[in-house]
Design a protein around this motif. Structure first.
Motif, PDB file in Angstrom:
ATOM      1  N   UNK A   1      67.190  43.909  -0.577  1.00  0.00           N
ATOM      2  CA  UNK A   1      68.084  45.040  -0.721  1.00  0.00           C
ATOM      3  C   UNK A   1      68.604  45.166  -2.146  1.00  0.00           C
ATOM      4  N   UNK A   2      68.786  44.046  -2.819  1.00  0.00           N
ATOM      5  CA  UNK A   2      69.309  44.073  -4.175  1.00  0.00           C
ATOM      6  C   UNK A   2      68.336  44.687  -5.171  1.00  0.00           C
ATOM      7  N   UNK A   3      67.046  44.827  -4.759  1.00  0.00           N
ATOM      8  CA  UNK A   3      66.032  45.370  -5.661  1.00  0.00           C
ATOM      9  C   UNK A   3      65.800  46.861  -5.470  1.00  0.00           C
ATOM     10  N   UNK A   4      66.604  47.522  -4.637  1.00  0.00           N
ATOM     11  CA  UNK A   4      66.371  48.938  -4.358  1.00  0.00           C
ATOM     12  C   UNK A   4      66.369  49.787  -5.622  1.00  0.00           C
ATOM     13  N   UNK A   5      67.213  49.463  -6.567  1.00  0.00           N
ATOM     14  CA  UNK A   5      67.317  50.258  -7.794  1.00  0.00           C
ATOM     15  C   UNK A   5      66.735  49.539  -9.005  1.00  0.00           C
ATOM     16  N   UNK A   6      66.031  48.422  -8.758  1.00  0.00           N
ATOM     17  CA  UNK A   6      65.435  47.663  -9.864  1.00  0.00           C
ATOM     18  C   UNK A   6      63.999  48.140 -10.062  1.00  0.00           C
ATOM     19  N   UNK A   7      63.791  48.968 -11.053  1.00  0.00           N
ATOM     20  CA  UNK A   7      62.472  49.556 -11.291  1.00  0.00           C
ATOM     21  C   UNK A   7      61.423  48.471 -11.537  1.00  0.00           C
ATOM     22  N   UNK A   8      60.253  48.661 -10.915  1.00  0.00           N
ATOM     23  CA  UNK A   8      59.163  47.713 -11.091  1.00  0.00           C
ATOM     24  C   UNK A   8      59.057  46.684  -9.979  1.00  0.00           C
ATOM     25  N   UNK A   9      60.092  46.582  -9.151  1.00  0.00           N
ATOM     26  CA  UNK A   9      60.038  45.628  -8.039  1.00  0.00           C
ATOM     27  C   UNK A   9      59.291  46.241  -6.863  1.00  0.00           C
TER      28      UNK A   9
END
Length: 643
Positions: free
Chosen positions: A481-489
């Motif tokens: 869930x913490x990667x929802x806004x992390x581009x490239x994940x």
């Protein structure tokens, strides 16, 4: 003027035919029961049941027409019978005394081979011809004269196709017989070579699937070359007896005529049988009489046998060992493959030497060890770039994709669809690239693997501009869930697809369903309100009072809400946002699909359904339910309220 070289000796031919008469007699008797005796039995059974003459004639015509239906069984029978015939006629090669006696006869090798080959082939072709003649004699008085053309054509197809299959399998067995001097080695070599291409395909792709992250080959029988080199399958399909069909007004019906699926395939394998017979003769001319008793009689082939057994043993037993013990890391696979390759070499050497004292041949084992080690190292280092391969978006014509978008659990959850839009292709390629960029944390076999709050999968088959198709499969990919806004994940790339309404529309496949007839709709897991008590029931609530026109209005309401983005919304996580914006109630549409296999009844059909989860924001859909379904007091439970 007499020929200087004779390829046939009538005396030897008769002796061989008489010596092995139980073999071809049993084969002929089997076909007598399957074809003419079965026809006569059907005739007397129906006649005893006082069947009308017209019905009796029609049934006999159908039976005579369907004789080629026995060809698929005949293909398997020919496969086994061919090696038995080869063992019979070339059995003298596997005993020193017999080999010396036969080769001491005043005959050239061409004569000896030609006579025995024709005798073995006669074991199959002559019974086929006799059975066809007896069947013809039974059909002429029983089948109406106007139907002779159909019945005789079917009988001729049966005779030619079965004889062509017999020719190939016997020639193949005769070819194998030239390479061994042991009677038991012949059926072993014959069986192995019949299935070798497919087995190697399965083993090699299985090892590559374990070595290369995401690598996947097509399942089933492999590529075209693999199928050609595994003759039992294409021949079994080629002799399938099918009705001629034509499509009228979108419905498929038979014309009353039947045909062999692929007579060209049968002819091609029969021609290959002739080539194999010629090659067998060439090998026979160079064969040493003293090789009787040897597992491999041709010296030039012995290295192929040694290292072939080593290679296959390494792959087969290596894969089996790690599967048996549940080892999942690549190092264990590599060690098992190398060890079993060495063991396989020594076993092959024991068979050739007919002795257990083979340790002195350690140099050959060392070659197997080095070769398999080099192959495993090449797989470890991925020198061909298989694992890291990701296509450029402009190289892709279309993609068949299955990327699971978890919630809600309706028809949009099954996300296998085809993509041709360049924008969607870019998003899929980006997701593929994200998986590889984070391989260490998403590969379950990695020591750095990290579990996630949820999991997804990515199964893509690219069709490239050069005509190639490439498949990659990744399962149990963790998302966070913490990667929802992390581009490239991976999570971010998957969310880009989940938020793309065109992609989600393809997942639900609305356009396909609109081609079918909508017959009913119902609510599943509908909540009801009684006084102040809210309940949830698993009993479906059918919208029985709705007319066809009203059901179409409901469908259009769902499409309007979908276009507005208020229904069919996909969520990666079962979080608060998903729970507050999703009902537990599903709206299910049932469609009638015309049967593509219909023969005469145009009304035959089957049903399929589309399930879509309702939401509090689905304005048009909820308004229809309130107006037409009497649900003015209905409470559709929101997910977090039920929990």
């Amino acid at each position: 003027m007499r020929s200087g070289t004779s390829f046939f000796n009538s005396t030897l031919y008769r002796k061989t035919m008489l010596r092995f008469w139980p073999l071809w007699a049993a084969y002929g008797l089997m076909w007598l029961y399957l074809v003419p005796f079965n026809l006569l039995n059907s005739y007397f059974s129906m006649r005893g049941a006082q069947t009308s003459s017209v019905e009796l004639a029609n049934r006999l015509v159908e039976y005579a027409r369907d004789i080629p239906n026995t060809l698929q069984f005949g293909t398997f029978a020919a496969c086994g019978y061919g090696v038995l015939c080869a063992m019979a006629v070339f059995g003298y090669l596997y005993n020193n005394r017999s080999a010396c006696m036969m080769h001491a006869l005043p005959m050239r090798r061409e004569t000896l081979f030609g006579t025995q080959y024709l005798a073995g082939l006669s074991f199959a072709l002559l019974p086929n011809l006799v059975v066809a003649g007896i069947t013809l004699a039974a059909e002429l008085p029983l089948v109406p004269q106007k139907c002779w053309g159909t019945s005789l054509a079917s009988l001729g197809i049966w005779l030619l196709a079965l004889s062509g299959v017999n020719l190939f399998f016997f020639s193949f067995a005769a070819f194998c017989a030239m390479f061994t001097g042991h009677i038991l080695a012949l059926p072993a070599f014959y069986g192995i070579l019949n299935m070798l291409a497919y087995v190697l395909y399965v083993l090699i792709t299985g090892v590559m699937n374990d070595f290369f992250f995401g690598f996947s080959m097509r399942s089933g029988r492999g590529n075209t070359l693999t199928q050609i080199l595994t003759p039992i399958w294409p021949l079994t399909e080629a002799v399938e007896w099918d009705p001629v069909q034509e499509t009228v007004n979108g419905m498929t019906a038979t014309t009353g005529e039947w045909y062999l699926l692929s007579p060209g395939t049968v002819a091609a394998y029969a021609a290959a049988g002739v080539v194999l017979a010629v090659l067998a003769l060439l090998v026979y001319r160079q064969r040493q009489v003293e090789s009787a008793g040897d597992v491999v009689s041709v010296r030039l082939v012995r290295p192929v046998f040694l290292y072939g057994v080593a290679f296959c043993s390494g792959l087969c037993f290596g894969v089996y060992t790690i599967a048996f013990f549940g080892w999942r890391n690549r190092l264990s696979l590599a060690v098992c493959v190398v060890v079993w390759a060495v063991v396989g070499y020594f076993v092959a050497r024991m068979l050739l030497c007919k002795s257990f004292r083979v340790l002195k041949y350690w140099k050959g084992a060392a070659v197997s060890f080095v070769a398999m080690t080099v192959l495993c190292v090449a797989c470890f280092t991925d020198v061909m770039g298989i694992t890291a391969w990701v296509p450029q978006a402009d190289e892709v014509v279309s993609v068949d994709v299955d990327c699971r978008i978890n919630y809600p659990y309706d028809s949009g959850d099954s996300t296998r669809y085809q993509v041709t839009d360049p924008g969607q292709i870019e998003k899929i390629v980006a997701l593929h690239q994200a998986v590889l960029d984070h391989r260490d944390t998403v590969d379950t076999s990695s020591s750095h693997y990290q579990g996630g709050e949820e999991y997804t999968r990515l199964d893509v088959t690219y069709t490239l501009t050069d005509g190639r198709t490439v498949r990659r499969c990744y399962y149990d990919i963790p998302i966070h869930m913490e990667d929802l806004n992390a581009e490239g994940t991976v999570t971010w790339a998957l969310n880009q697809i989940a938020q793309n309404r065109d992609a989600v529309e393809d997942m639900y496949d609305f356009d396909r369903f609109e081609e079918y007839r909508l017959v009913e709709a119902y609510l599943d897991r509908a909540g009801t309100q009684s006084g102040q008590t809210e309940t949830d029931t698993n009993e479906p609530f059918y919208l029985e009072g709705a007319s066809n026109a009203q059901l179409k209005e409901l469908w259009q309401a769902v499409r309007a809400d979908f276009d507005a983005g208020t229904i069919g919304v996909r969520y990666l996580f079962d979080d608060q946002q998903r729970q507050e914006n999703t009902y537990v109630t599903d709206l299910v549409f049932v469609f009638e699909v015309p049967s593509r296999n219909s023969v005469s009844d145009a009304t035959e059909s089957y049903s399929t359904d589309l399930r879509i989860t309702l939401t509090p924001n689905a304005e048009h859909t909820l308004a229809w339910l309130t107006q037409y379904a009497g649900w003015g007091e209905t409470v559709f439970p929101i997910l977090h309220e039920v929990r």
